[in-house]
Structure formats: structure tokens, C-alpha cells
Write a protein that holds these residues in place. Structure first.
Motif, PDB file in Angstrom:
ATOM      1  N   GLY A   9      29.797 -65.599  65.319  1.00 31.33           N
ATOM      2  CA  GLY A   9      30.397 -66.798  64.772  1.00 31.33           C
ATOM      3  C   GLY A   9      30.965 -66.558  63.384  1.00 31.33           C
ATOM      4  N   GLY A  10      31.679 -67.548  62.866  1.00 31.82           N
ATOM      5  CA  GLY A  10      32.242 -67.424  61.538  1.00 31.82           C
ATOM      6  C   GLY A  10      33.310 -68.461  61.288  1.00 31.82           C
ATOM      7  N   LEU A  11      34.053 -68.257  60.225  1.00 26.02           N
ATOM      8  CA  LEU A  11      35.142 -69.150  59.834  1.00 26.02           C
ATOM      9  C   LEU A  11      36.469 -68.494  60.178  1.00 26.02           C
ATOM     10  CD1 LEU A  11      36.237 -71.659  58.351  1.00 26.02           C
ATOM     11  CD2 LEU A  11      36.089 -70.324  56.230  1.00 26.02           C
ATOM     12  N   VAL A  12      37.314 -69.237  60.860  1.00 22.55           N
ATOM     13  CA  VAL A  12      38.608 -68.706  61.274  1.00 22.55           C
ATOM     14  C   VAL A  12      39.654 -69.808  61.147  1.00 22.55           C
ATOM     15  CG1 VAL A  12      38.226 -69.285  63.705  1.00 22.55           C
ATOM     16  CG2 VAL A  12      39.782 -67.425  63.118  1.00 22.55           C
ATOM     17  N   GLN A  13      40.887 -69.420  60.941  1.00 21.56           N
ATOM     18  CA  GLN A  13      41.971 -70.399  60.878  1.00 21.56           C
ATOM     19  C   GLN A  13      42.385 -70.811  62.279  1.00 21.56           C
ATOM     20  OE1 GLN A  13      45.098 -68.628  58.482  1.00 21.56           O
ATOM     21  NE2 GLN A  13      44.333 -69.629  56.643  1.00 21.56           N
ATOM     22  N   ALA A  14      42.939 -71.991  62.372  1.00 18.41           N
ATOM     23  CA  ALA A  14      43.451 -72.473  63.655  1.00 18.41           C
ATOM     24  C   ALA A  14      44.441 -71.469  64.222  1.00 18.41           C
ATOM     25  CB  ALA A  14      44.117 -73.828  63.478  1.00 18.41           C
ATOM     26  N   GLY A  15      44.321 -71.236  65.524  1.00 16.91           N
ATOM     27  CA  GLY A  15      45.147 -70.251  66.191  1.00 16.91           C
ATOM     28  C   GLY A  15      44.521 -68.875  66.265  1.00 16.91           C
ATOM     29  N   GLY A  16      43.445 -68.670  65.520  1.00 19.32           N
ATOM     30  CA  GLY A  16      42.776 -67.391  65.511  1.00 19.32           C
ATOM     31  C   GLY A  16      41.822 -67.203  66.680  1.00 19.32           C
ATOM     32  N   SER A  17      41.121 -66.083  66.654  1.00 17.87           N
ATOM     33  CA  SER A  17      40.213 -65.728  67.743  1.00 17.87           C
ATOM     34  C   SER A  17      38.852 -65.304  67.202  1.00 17.87           C
ATOM     35  CB  SER A  17      40.794 -64.570  68.562  1.00 17.87           C
ATOM     36  OG  SER A  17      42.026 -64.920  69.165  1.00 17.87           O
ATOM     37  N   LEU A  18      37.845 -65.500  68.018  1.00 18.11           N
ATOM     38  CA  LEU A  18      36.506 -64.991  67.757  1.00 18.11           C
ATOM     39  C   LEU A  18      35.899 -64.555  69.087  1.00 18.11           C
ATOM     40  CD1 LEU A  18      34.888 -67.577  65.288  1.00 18.11           C
ATOM     41  CD2 LEU A  18      35.484 -65.210  64.776  1.00 18.11           C
ATOM     42  N   ARG A  19      34.988 -63.602  68.999  1.00 15.69           N
ATOM     43  CA  ARG A  19      34.258 -63.181  70.178  1.00 15.69           C
ATOM     44  C   ARG A  19      32.772 -63.338  69.905  1.00 15.69           C
ATOM     45  NH1 ARG A  19      33.107 -57.212  72.689  1.00 15.69           N
ATOM     46  NH2 ARG A  19      33.205 -57.739  74.908  1.00 15.69           N
ATOM     47  N   LEU A  20      32.148 -64.229  70.653  1.00 14.09           N
ATOM     48  CA  LEU A  20      30.714 -64.433  70.529  1.00 14.09           C
ATOM     49  C   LEU A  20      29.978 -63.511  71.488  1.00 14.09           C
ATOM     50  CD1 LEU A  20      30.483 -68.330  70.361  1.00 14.09           C
ATOM     51  CD2 LEU A  20      30.921 -66.691  68.519  1.00 14.09           C
ATOM     52  N   ALA A  92      31.785 -76.061  65.858  1.00 17.40           N
ATOM     53  CA  ALA A  92      30.476 -76.469  66.377  1.00 17.40           C
ATOM     54  C   ALA A  92      29.506 -75.303  66.245  1.00 17.40           C
ATOM     55  CB  ALA A  92      30.583 -76.886  67.845  1.00 17.40           C
ATOM     56  N   VAL A  93      28.245 -75.589  66.515  1.00 21.84           N
ATOM     57  CA  VAL A  93      27.270 -74.526  66.720  1.00 21.84           C
ATOM     58  C   VAL A  93      27.318 -74.165  68.202  1.00 21.84           C
ATOM     59  CG1 VAL A  93      24.852 -73.843  66.619  1.00 21.84           C
ATOM     60  CG2 VAL A  93      25.817 -75.313  64.830  1.00 21.84           C
ATOM     61  N   TYR A  94      27.464 -72.882  68.472  1.00 22.97           N
ATOM     62  CA  TYR A  94      27.576 -72.402  69.849  1.00 22.97           C
ATOM     63  C   TYR A  94      26.259 -71.754  70.264  1.00 22.97           C
ATOM     64  CZ  TYR A  94      32.543 -73.357  70.103  1.00 22.97           C
ATOM     65  OH  TYR A  94      33.756 -73.994  70.143  1.00 22.97           O
ATOM     66  N   TYR A  95      25.802 -72.143  71.449  1.00 28.31           N
ATOM     67  CA  TYR A  95      24.546 -71.637  71.986  1.00 28.31           C
ATOM     68  C   TYR A  95      24.784 -70.947  73.319  1.00 28.31           C
ATOM     69  CZ  TYR A  95      22.537 -75.157  68.823  1.00 28.31           C
ATOM     70  OH  TYR A  95      22.199 -75.924  67.736  1.00 28.31           O
ATOM     71  N   CYS A  96      24.040 -69.894  73.581  1.00 28.49           N
ATOM     72  CA  CYS A  96      24.005 -69.354  74.932  1.00 28.49           C
ATOM     73  C   CYS A  96      22.662 -69.710  75.562  1.00 28.49           C
ATOM     74  CB  CYS A  96      24.246 -67.855  74.963  1.00 28.49           C
ATOM     75  SG  CYS A  96      22.896 -66.844  74.337  1.00 28.49           S
ATOM     76  N   ALA A  97      22.655 -69.745  76.878  1.00 25.18           N
ATOM     77  CA  ALA A  97      21.451 -70.149  77.593  1.00 25.18           C
ATOM     78  C   ALA A  97      21.429 -69.509  78.968  1.00 25.18           C
ATOM     79  CB  ALA A  97      21.388 -71.674  77.715  1.00 25.18           C
ATOM     80  N   ALA A  98      20.231 -69.473  79.562  1.00 29.77           N
ATOM     81  CA  ALA A  98      20.030 -68.849  80.871  1.00 29.77           C
ATOM     82  C   ALA A  98      19.419 -69.844  81.836  1.00 29.77           C
ATOM     83  CB  ALA A  98      19.127 -67.624  80.731  1.00 29.77           C
ATOM     84  N   THR A 116      25.017 -70.023  66.912  1.00 31.24           N
ATOM     85  CA  THR A 116      25.839 -69.404  65.881  1.00 31.24           C
ATOM     86  C   THR A 116      26.963 -70.369  65.518  1.00 31.24           C
ATOM     87  OG1 THR A 116      27.095 -67.410  65.276  1.00 31.24           O
ATOM     88  CG2 THR A 116      27.319 -68.173  67.552  1.00 31.24           C
ATOM     89  N   GLN A 117      27.239 -70.502  64.231  1.00 29.43           N
ATOM     90  CA  GLN A 117      28.216 -71.477  63.764  1.00 29.43           C
ATOM     91  C   GLN A 117      29.635 -70.935  63.899  1.00 29.43           C
ATOM     92  OE1 GLN A 117      27.789 -74.754  62.331  1.00 29.43           O
ATOM     93  NE2 GLN A 117      30.022 -74.776  62.593  1.00 29.43           N
ATOM     94  N   VAL A 118      30.499 -71.756  64.478  1.00 27.63           N
ATOM     95  CA  VAL A 118      31.929 -71.466  64.538  1.00 27.63           C
ATOM     96  C   VAL A 118      32.654 -72.581  63.798  1.00 27.63           C
ATOM     97  CG1 VAL A 118      33.951 -71.290  66.032  1.00 27.63           C
ATOM     98  CG2 VAL A 118      31.801 -70.181  66.700  1.00 27.63           C
ATOM     99  N   SER A 119      33.431 -72.208  62.812  1.00 25.80           N
ATOM    100  CA  SER A 119      34.184 -73.186  62.037  1.00 25.80           C
ATOM    101  C   SER A 119      35.661 -72.800  62.067  1.00 25.80           C
ATOM    102  CB  SER A 119      33.690 -73.237  60.589  1.00 25.80           C
ATOM    103  OG  SER A 119      32.333 -73.628  60.539  1.00 25.80           O
ATOM    104  N   VAL A 120      36.497 -73.752  62.431  1.00 29.16           N
ATOM    105  CA  VAL A 120      37.928 -73.504  62.543  1.00 29.16           C
ATOM    106  C   VAL A 120      38.645 -74.416  61.556  1.00 29.16           C
ATOM    107  CG1 VAL A 120      39.921 -73.407  64.072  1.00 29.16           C
ATOM    108  CG2 VAL A 120      37.618 -72.978  64.981  1.00 29.16           C
ATOM    109  N   SER A 121      39.357 -73.816  60.632  1.00 22.86           N
ATOM    110  CA  SER A 121      40.074 -74.584  59.614  1.00 22.86           C
ATOM    111  C   SER A 121      41.511 -74.841  60.058  1.00 22.86           C
ATOM    112  CB  SER A 121      40.062 -73.835  58.288  1.00 22.86           C
ATOM    113  OG  SER A 121      40.747 -72.604  58.411  1.00 22.86           O
ATOM    114  N   SER A 122      42.044 -75.964  59.619  1.00 23.97           N
ATOM    115  CA  SER A 122      43.424 -76.329  60.007  1.00 23.97           C
ATOM    116  C   SER A 122      44.439 -75.759  59.030  1.00 23.97           C
ATOM    117  CB  SER A 122      43.547 -77.854  60.061  1.00 23.97           C
ATOM    118  OG  SER A 122      43.201 -78.414  58.816  1.00 23.97           O
TER     119      SER A 122
END
Length: 122
Positions: A9-20, A92-98, A116-122
Motif C-alpha cells: 500500500g501507499g500514496l499514489v496520484q490518480a491514474g497511477g498503479s499499485l500492487r498489493l 481505503a484500507v485493503y485487506y486480504c482474507a481466506a 494496508t492503507q491505499v491513498s489516491v490523491s486527485s
């Protein structure tokens, strides 16, 4: 018992990508359907994506379909969520589950990570 730990997770600008990533220990994730969920402040936990034990079957929420991809590597005991074209609404906070069955209902999942926190800025 399955222990799940999310990362990426992390901070990313709108249009960007993340891999959890969601690393499991205790038991092999090959025995479980794996899901990703998210929860924004003041909102209920939302199902995002799910993948069957073999990886053949997947499900996505309409809000992320076409932008997010869930995959799994049972040999590495890890599940991934590739998130592209991120929007501020994805914050949001992203969770994985089984879960033992293929399901998208959060209450049907037995084991959860800490998130893990994901924050997307405009």
C-alpha cells in the motif's frame, strides 16, 4: 490457522498503479479461496475481488472491474492485487482474507490480514 500479511500500500496520484501482496503462513493458501476487501472511513467493508483455489475462477466488484487484477502464486503462498488507473474513490484500507468456499461475502471468510492503507490523491 492461516496468518496473512498485506503489503504494497501507499500514496499514489490518480491514474497511477499499485500492487498489493498478501503473504500467507501457517497453511498453504492452495486450500482456500482468497479475497481482497477494502474499507474506507465511515463505510462498510466492501468486497473487491476473489480468486478460487486454482486461480481459474475470479470475481470483481463492478467498481474495479477492468482496472484491478487478482492473481495467486500457490507455490509462493502469496496473493496479489494489481491496481491500475487508480481513483480517489479507491482510497481505503485493503485487506486480504481466506475462505474455504468460493464466496464474495466478507462474513464467509475465516482468516484476515491486518490491512494496508491505499491513498489516491486527485
Amino acid at each position: 490457522q492461516v496468518q496473512l500479511v498485506e503489503s504494497g500500500g501507499g500514496l499514489v496520484q490518480a491514474g497511477g498503479s499499485l500492487r498489493l501482496s498478501c503473504a500467507a503462513s501457517g497453511r498453504t493458501i492452495g486450500d482456500y479461496t482468497m479475497g481482497w476487501f477494502r474499507q474506507a472511513p465511515g463505510q462498510e467493508r466492501e468486497s473487491v475481488a476473489a480468486i478460487s483455489r486454482s486461480g481459474v475462477r475470479t470475481w470483481y466488484a463492478d467498481s474495479v472491474n477492468g482496472r484491478f487484477t487478482i492473481t495467486r502464486d500457490n507455490a509462493k503462498n502469496t496473493v496479489y492485487l494489481q491496481m491500475n488507473s487508480l481513483k480517489p474513490d479507491d482510497t481505503a484500507v485493503y485487506y486480504c482474507a481466506a475462505a474455504t468456499l468460493f464466496t464474495i461475502t466478507p462474513s464467509s471468510y475465516t482468516y484476515w490480514g491486518q490491512g494496508t492503507q491505499v491513498s489516491v490523491s486527485s
